[in-house]
Design a protein around this motif. Structure first.
Motif, PDB file in Angstrom:
ATOM      1  N   CYS A  35       0.823  -1.157  -0.168  1.00  0.00           N
ATOM      2  CA  CYS A  35       0.047  -0.015  -0.028  1.00  0.00           C
ATOM      3  C   CYS A  35       0.898   1.210   0.111  1.00  0.00           C
ATOM      4  O   CYS A  35       0.513   2.138  -0.602  1.00  0.00           O
ATOM      5  CB  CYS A  35      -0.902  -0.020   1.079  1.00  0.00           C
ATOM      6  SG  CYS A  35      -2.216   1.288   1.160  1.00  0.00           S
ATOM      7  N   TYR A 128      -6.699  -0.904  -3.694  1.00  0.00           N
ATOM      8  CA  TYR A 128      -5.418  -0.156  -3.386  1.00  0.00           C
ATOM      9  C   TYR A 128      -5.392   1.022  -4.209  1.00  0.00           C
ATOM     10  O   TYR A 128      -4.931   2.130  -3.795  1.00  0.00           O
ATOM     11  CB  TYR A 128      -4.486  -0.924  -4.052  1.00  0.00           C
ATOM     12  CG  TYR A 128      -3.756  -2.082  -2.917  1.00  0.00           C
ATOM     13  CD1 TYR A 128      -2.437  -1.769  -2.382  1.00  0.00           C
ATOM     14  CD2 TYR A 128      -4.335  -3.106  -2.663  1.00  0.00           C
ATOM     15  CE1 TYR A 128      -1.965  -2.465  -1.236  1.00  0.00           C
ATOM     16  CE2 TYR A 128      -3.866  -3.757  -1.466  1.00  0.00           C
ATOM     17  CZ  TYR A 128      -2.662  -3.719  -0.833  1.00  0.00           C
ATOM     18  OH  TYR A 128      -2.197  -4.517   0.232  1.00  0.00           O
ATOM     19  N   LEU A 154      -6.229  -0.134   5.577  1.00  0.00           N
ATOM     20  CA  LEU A 154      -6.243  -1.251   4.794  1.00  0.00           C
ATOM     21  C   LEU A 154      -5.583  -2.484   5.329  1.00  0.00           C
ATOM     22  O   LEU A 154      -6.130  -3.658   5.295  1.00  0.00           O
ATOM     23  CB  LEU A 154      -5.448  -0.753   3.302  1.00  0.00           C
ATOM     24  CG  LEU A 154      -5.103  -1.701   2.532  1.00  0.00           C
ATOM     25  CD1 LEU A 154      -5.251  -1.141   0.858  1.00  0.00           C
ATOM     26  CD2 LEU A 154      -4.233  -2.849   2.350  1.00  0.00           C
TER      27      LEU A 154
END
Length: 213
Positions: A35, A128, A154
Motif C-alpha cells: 500500500c 489499493y 487497509l
C-alpha cells in the motif's frame, strides 16, 4: 553417514521454510508495504512529495517487488479505463479529511462494499487504487498524517477479510500467476467490470456517509 543425515535435515528445513504458508502477520505487513508503494507511486505521479516511514522501507524480497510492479500496472489500467473514478474520492464521498474517524469509517465502508459479493484480484487492485486516490486527496488538503491512517485501515481490512483468501493462494505472489501478458488490452475483460461496479459503490457510499452524519 552422520554428515549426510545432517545435510538432509538441513535441506528439509530449508525447503520447509520456502514452502510454508505465510503467517497472518506477514500477509498484513506485506499488504501495508504494498500500500505504501502504491501510494508513493501515485503521489509521485501527481507531483506531490511524501516521505514513507523509514522503518517501512521498500517492499521486501524480489517476489514481493514483482507483486508491487504488477499491482501498480493493473492499477494504471483501472485508472486508464475510467480516469475520474479513482480521483477526488473524498469529494465523491462528500467527506471531510480533518477527522481520522471519518476517513477510516469511509474507507472501510467502501472496502466492505467492494468485496460484498466475493474476493478477486481485480477487487484487491481496486482497493489499493481507492486507498491511493484517497491518500492523494489527503496530502493535497494538507493532511499527510492521514496517509498512515489509510495504510493502517487497509492492513486491518486485510487482516479481517482477506487473510484467509490470501493464505489459500499461498500469499500475495499468487497475483503473478494471473498476469501472463501485461499489455493493457489483455486485462480489459475483467478490469472494466471492476471499474463500473466501483462507480456504483461510490455512489451508494455517498448516501451511506450522508445518513451516518
Amino acid at each position: 553417514m552422520e554428515m549426510l543425515r545432517r545435510s538432509s535435515v538441513f535441506a528439509a528445513e530449508v525447503m520447509e521454510a520456502f514452502d510454508r504458508s505465510p503467517t497472518d502477520k506477514e500477509l498484513v505487513s506485506q499488504a501495508k508495504a504494498l500500500c505504501r508503494e502504491f501510494i508513493h507511486s501515485r503521489l509521485g505521479r501527481a507531483g506531490i512529495g511524501w516521505n514513507k516511514p523509514e522503518q517501512s522501507g521498500p517492499v521486501p524480497g524480489a517476489k514481493m517487488s514483482e507483486v508491487s510492479i504488477i499491482m501498480l500496472r493493473l492499477g494504471d489500467e483501472l485508472e486508464y479505463i475510467r480516469p475520474n473514478v479513482y480521483r477526488n474520492i473524498a469529494h465523491q464521498l462528500n467527506i471531510s479529511l480533518n477527522s481520522e474517524t471519518v476517513v477510516s469509517d469511509a474507507f472501510l465502508a467502501v472496502a466492505t462494499e467492494i468485496f460484498s459479493a466475493g474476493i478477486t484480484w481485480g477487487k484487491v487492485v481496486s482497493l489499493y487504487a481507492v486507498a491511493a486516490g484517497l491518500a492523494v486527496d489527503c496530502v493535497k488538503q494538507a493532511q499527510p498524517a492521514m496517509v498512515h491512517t489509510i495504510v493502517d485501515c487497509l492492513g486491518e481490512f486485510v487482516r479481517k477479510t482477506l487473510v484467509t483468501w490470501l493464505k489459500r493462494r499461498g500469499g500475495w505472489t499468487d497475483i503473478t500467476k494471473c498476469v501472463v501478458n501485461t499489455e493493457p488490452q489483455r486485462h480489459f475483460h475483467w478490469l472494466v467490470s471492476i471499474v463500473c461496479n466501483f462507480g456504483r459503490i461510490l455512489k451508494s457510499m455517498f448516501f451511506f456517509v450522508i445518513r451516518e452524519r
